[in-house]
Design an enzyme around this catalytic site. Structure first.
Site, short mmCIF file in Angstrom:
data_model
loop_
_atom_site.label_atom_id
_atom_site.label_comp_id
_atom_site.label_asym_id
_atom_site.label_seq_id
_atom_site.Cartn_x
_atom_site.Cartn_y
_atom_site.Cartn_z
N SER A 113 0.82 -1.27 0.10
CA SER A 113 -0.07 0.26 0.08
C SER A 113 0.85 1.28 -0.12
CB SER A 113 -0.90 -0.07 1.23
OG SER A 113 -1.48 -1.40 1.69
N HIS A 152 -3.90 0.79 -3.70
CA HIS A 152 -3.11 -0.53 -4.25
C HIS A 152 -3.25 -0.68 -5.80
CE1 HIS A 152 -4.34 -2.50 -0.05
NE2 HIS A 152 -3.57 -1.48 -0.02
N HIS A 177 -5.62 -9.24 -0.69
CA HIS A 177 -5.37 -9.33 0.33
C HIS A 177 -6.10 -10.61 0.96
CE1 HIS A 177 -3.80 -5.43 0.13
NE2 HIS A 177 -2.83 -5.63 1.27
N TYR A 188 -8.12 -10.52 3.35
CA TYR A 188 -9.29 -10.18 3.80
C TYR A 188 -10.18 -9.58 2.80
CZ TYR A 188 -7.07 -5.50 3.02
OH TYR A 188 -6.44 -4.48 2.66
N GLU A 189 -9.78 -9.62 1.59
CA GLU A 189 -11.09 -9.13 0.50
C GLU A 189 -11.80 -10.41 0.22
OE1 GLU A 189 -8.83 -7.01 -2.63
OE2 GLU A 189 -6.97 -7.18 -1.36
N ALA A 207 3.05 -2.12 4.14
CA ALA A 207 2.76 -1.12 4.98
C ALA A 207 2.48 -2.04 6.49
CB ALA A 207 1.73 -0.21 4.87
N MET A 263 -1.52 -7.05 7.55
CA MET A 263 -2.40 -7.94 7.08
C MET A 263 -2.02 -8.53 5.66
SD MET A 263 -5.31 -5.01 7.51
CE MET A 263 -5.88 -4.12 9.06
N SER A 264 -0.82 -8.65 5.54
CA SER A 264 -0.46 -9.18 4.24
C SER A 264 0.70 -10.30 4.12
CB SER A 264 -0.38 -8.09 3.08
OG SER A 264 0.94 -7.25 3.42
N ASN A 266 2.48 3.36 11.10
CA ASN A 266 1.85 3.86 12.32
C ASN A 266 2.45 2.95 13.52
OD1 ASN A 266 -0.06 1.89 10.61
ND2 ASN A 266 -0.24 1.29 12.88
N HIS A 325 -6.67 4.19 7.33
CA HIS A 325 -6.16 3.80 5.99
C HIS A 325 -5.28 4.85 5.38
CE1 HIS A 325 -5.52 1.47 2.62
NE2 HIS A 325 -6.21 2.00 1.82
#
Ligand code: HPA
Length: 267
Positions: free
Chosen positions: A24, A59, A81, A83-84, A111, A206-207, A230, A242
């Protein structure tokens, strides 16, 4: 047509040296690539977005093939990802295709949130190992013995040493740490972040972990660098969002745009 055939048709008889997946807000690296051939994922069977999947803002969704510091690179400007769609194997076809085109090295960026007070937004962190806390695995359903992939030294020690040396020469502060994979898409709870730190993680995201596992099954040398966008939930006053992730990623991207070309040159 297979994605391999589509790429052969458009890019000819190339041999890829390295495959890259950009996280990202970290896709600016593609602007450094010369003699580019751009193929949208939608034209590549089995790639994310071929068909109906929508991509996350920030992305990319192109395969960019070209030259960088004397190497032929194939860059996936964005990833699907877990989560998609809940598909941990979403990046399998792209990675298999680039391996079939000759790639021996897989360089991944993402990220991530920092769990270490000394590593701050805008910093880079080299990933030395992972904790698969999402619990999903891209090799579930693979019904050959190839599924039993060792993850010892999955994050190639030689490439990590090289990155540390080059970061020193380039004056880019770089630390190493363990990445913990949460499924997302919600950010972690404050208690989850405290747990992750207690478990020995240094960064959270998350990836990437599924891609590392697939890459190792394919026999690729894997290298991962996180751009810290972050602090983990509850570790800083600012709220995680995000939008903020994308803004800070630009600072990380500038550093990666120096480090990755230097890595490629040294491969
Ligand atoms: N958590 C999970 N994924 C992330 C984060 C985070 O804090 N920052 C960037 N990606």
């Amino acid at each position: 047509m297979t994605p391999y055939e589509t790429i052969r048709e458009r890019a000819g008889d190339i041999t890829v040296d390295a495959a890259l997946v950009l996280g990202s807000g970290l896709a600016g690296l593609v602007n450094l690539i010369e003699d580019t051939i751009v193929i949208p994922y939608r034209d590549l069977a089995g790639f994310p977005g071929h068909g109906s999947t929508s991509m996350v803002s920030g992305h990319g969704s192109d395969l960019v093939i070209g030259r960088l510091r004397g190497k032929t690179v194939a860059v996936l400007t964005g990833r699907e990802h877990y989560y998609e769609r809940g598909n941990a194997a979403a990046m399998r076809v792209p990675l298999e295709t680039l391996a079939a085109l000759g790639a021996r090295t897989l360089m991944l960026t993402n990220a991530a949130g920092s769990l270490d007070d000394k590593v701050r937004p805008g910093d880079l962190m080299l990933i030395s190992d992972h904790i698969n806390y999402a619990g999903a695995n891209p090799l579930i359903g693979e019904d050959t013995d190839r599924r039993f992939v060792s993850l010892v030294d999955a994050y190639d020690p030689e490439l990590r040493r090289l990155a540390m040396d080059l970061a020193g020469e380039l004056d880019i502060p770089l630390t190493e740490g363990v990445y913990i994979w949460f499924s997302g898409p919600s950010f972690e709870s404050v208690a989850e972040i405290r747990m992750a730190a207690a478990l020995g993680a240094d960064a959270v995201g998350m990836s990437t972990v599924p891609e590392v596992i697939i890459g190792r099954m394919l026999g690729l040398r894997v290298w991962v660098c996180s751009g810290i966008t972050n602090m983990g939930a509850g570790m800083a006053l600012e709220e995680i969002s995000h939008a903020q992730t994308k803004n800070v990623a630009a600072i990380c991207a500038q550093k990666l745009e120096k480090l990755i070309p230097a890595m490629l040159e040294a491969l």
